[in-house]
Design an enzyme around this catalytic site. Sequence first.
Site, PDB file in Angstrom:
ATOM      1  N   GLU A 205      35.900  45.465  42.509  1.00 35.42           N
ATOM      2  CA  GLU A 205      37.352  46.013  42.681  1.00 35.42           C
ATOM      3  C   GLU A 205      37.629  46.877  43.725  1.00 35.42           C
ATOM      4  O   GLU A 205      38.803  47.610  43.564  1.00 35.42           O
ATOM      5  CB  GLU A 205      37.803  46.389  41.348  1.00 35.42           C
ATOM      6  CG  GLU A 205      37.579  45.328  40.226  1.00 35.42           C
ATOM      7  CD  GLU A 205      38.205  45.617  38.793  1.00 35.42           C
ATOM      8  OE1 GLU A 205      38.391  46.858  38.656  1.00 35.42           O
ATOM      9  OE2 GLU A 205      37.832  44.739  37.786  1.00 35.42           O
ATOM     10  N   LYS A 337      45.993  40.282  30.568  1.00 35.15           N
ATOM     11  CA  LYS A 337      45.471  39.384  31.782  1.00 35.15           C
ATOM     12  C   LYS A 337      45.916  37.939  31.434  1.00 35.15           C
ATOM     13  O   LYS A 337      45.444  37.324  30.498  1.00 35.15           O
ATOM     14  CB  LYS A 337      44.086  39.571  31.535  1.00 35.15           C
ATOM     15  CG  LYS A 337      43.648  40.980  32.070  1.00 35.15           C
ATOM     16  CD  LYS A 337      42.029  41.014  31.694  1.00 35.15           C
ATOM     17  CE  LYS A 337      41.426  42.346  32.233  1.00 35.15           C
ATOM     18  NZ  LYS A 337      39.998  42.675  31.727  1.00 35.15           N
ATOM     19  N   LYS A 388      47.374  47.456  36.565  1.00 36.84           N
ATOM     20  CA  LYS A 388      45.798  47.837  36.826  1.00 36.84           C
ATOM     21  C   LYS A 388      45.410  46.625  37.770  1.00 36.84           C
ATOM     22  O   LYS A 388      45.200  45.529  37.432  1.00 36.84           O
ATOM     23  CB  LYS A 388      45.087  47.701  35.689  1.00 36.84           C
ATOM     24  CG  LYS A 388      43.679  48.290  35.827  1.00 36.84           C
ATOM     25  CD  LYS A 388      42.927  47.879  34.615  1.00 36.84           C
ATOM     26  CE  LYS A 388      41.527  48.070  34.705  1.00 36.84           C
ATOM     27  NZ  LYS A 388      40.560  47.814  33.399  1.00 36.84           N
TER      28      LYS A 388
END
EC number: 4.2.1.11
Length: 426
Positions: A205, A337, A388
Amino acid sequence: MTEIVDITAREILDSRGNPTVEVDVILEDGAMGRAAVPSGASTGAHEAVEKRDGDKARYLGKGVRQAVDAVNGEIYDALSGSDAEDQRRIDRMLIELDGTPNKSRLGANAILGVSLATAKAAASSSALPLYKYVGGVSARILPVPMMNIINGGAHADNPIDIQEFMILPTGAETFSEALRMGAEIFHALKKQLKDAGHNTNVGDEGGFAPNIGSAEEALAFIVKAGEGAGYRCGEDFHLGLDVASTEFFKNGKYVMEGEGKTVDPAGMVEYLAGLVSKFPIVTIEDGCAEDDFDGWKILTERLGGKVQLVGDDLFVTNPERLAVGIEKGLANSILVKVNQIGTLSETLDAVDMAHRNSYTAVMSHRSGETEDSTIADLSVATNCGQIKTGSLARSDRTAKYNQLLRIEEELGDQAIYAGRRALRAL
């Protein structure tokens, strides 16, 4: 004019070099929507199921030709001629066509690609950006970015047990200022890690993955980096953790090999409470394992009044799981998500349920991402106030940040940066 006339899926690569599904939906008026589906490394047992081919001779078994074929065949046949503006009907048809509780027959990767591409095609037909098409005139809150700048756990090859150490630029006035703050702290951290003899390679990430063994050491590096960049930790920015504790929950115990600790749920809560007492941590994700309801109850009672406790594996963006958590008093926030649940409508339902029950919501990427920036638009569309989407490196991460910059610019004076208001701890 918004009837679906063509649906085409293809196999592309994600940021980890694994295949994923990309879908184009074309409408009668020529409008097109395109969506690429992400994939996670640490996945919850209760997530919708992504379909992989399992052919070890091709992409090590991770190919998605079956999901692609499902889109180009069965799904196209079912949806051709349907009105793209009726998103809930489209999503309901996809769910019914699959016929399983976890979308395992057609694959959540096939279904989600079609669901998101349909929404984007309808937005294009309406000459609206996606965030306005989905969120309407009230969609104007820019989210606080949770920037994952040190990686551990399943996202890195180092001994750190906790998966993500994040900074939140809560003191910024605008999203663009928040992004600048994050970038400056990121580069200051890189220098400090290098000066201390650590490698500065990045994980899935975009965060650094230094060979350090304790959470306290990682947090101390971040605090020092912030100070080196001219920012005060606890004032200009705060800290967050994604513990991803399901990954090391074994036989009722939390086995933290890097820390050299094995503790029961109450001990895990005390460990996290100790970190909160030493550092300005305002959000903790998956502090207990996905099915450790007793641990979650203890954690919520212990820290829920002063820390945002985010359920990722706990809730898997599923309104039914969230309803159970709300009833039992577990956590106070949900990580959102889109590929955990598999359709846009169900994603929006999860956010709505959270907000109606005074839970916060955090829009999130996955560790396997693409250049698709849909979640940036959805973070604004849902007014969730937090996103995020990784660190300040790798274009699969910065694509989302850059889209938020464009949205802020487009909104102009109407744009509101969520800042401290996004978090219950502040």
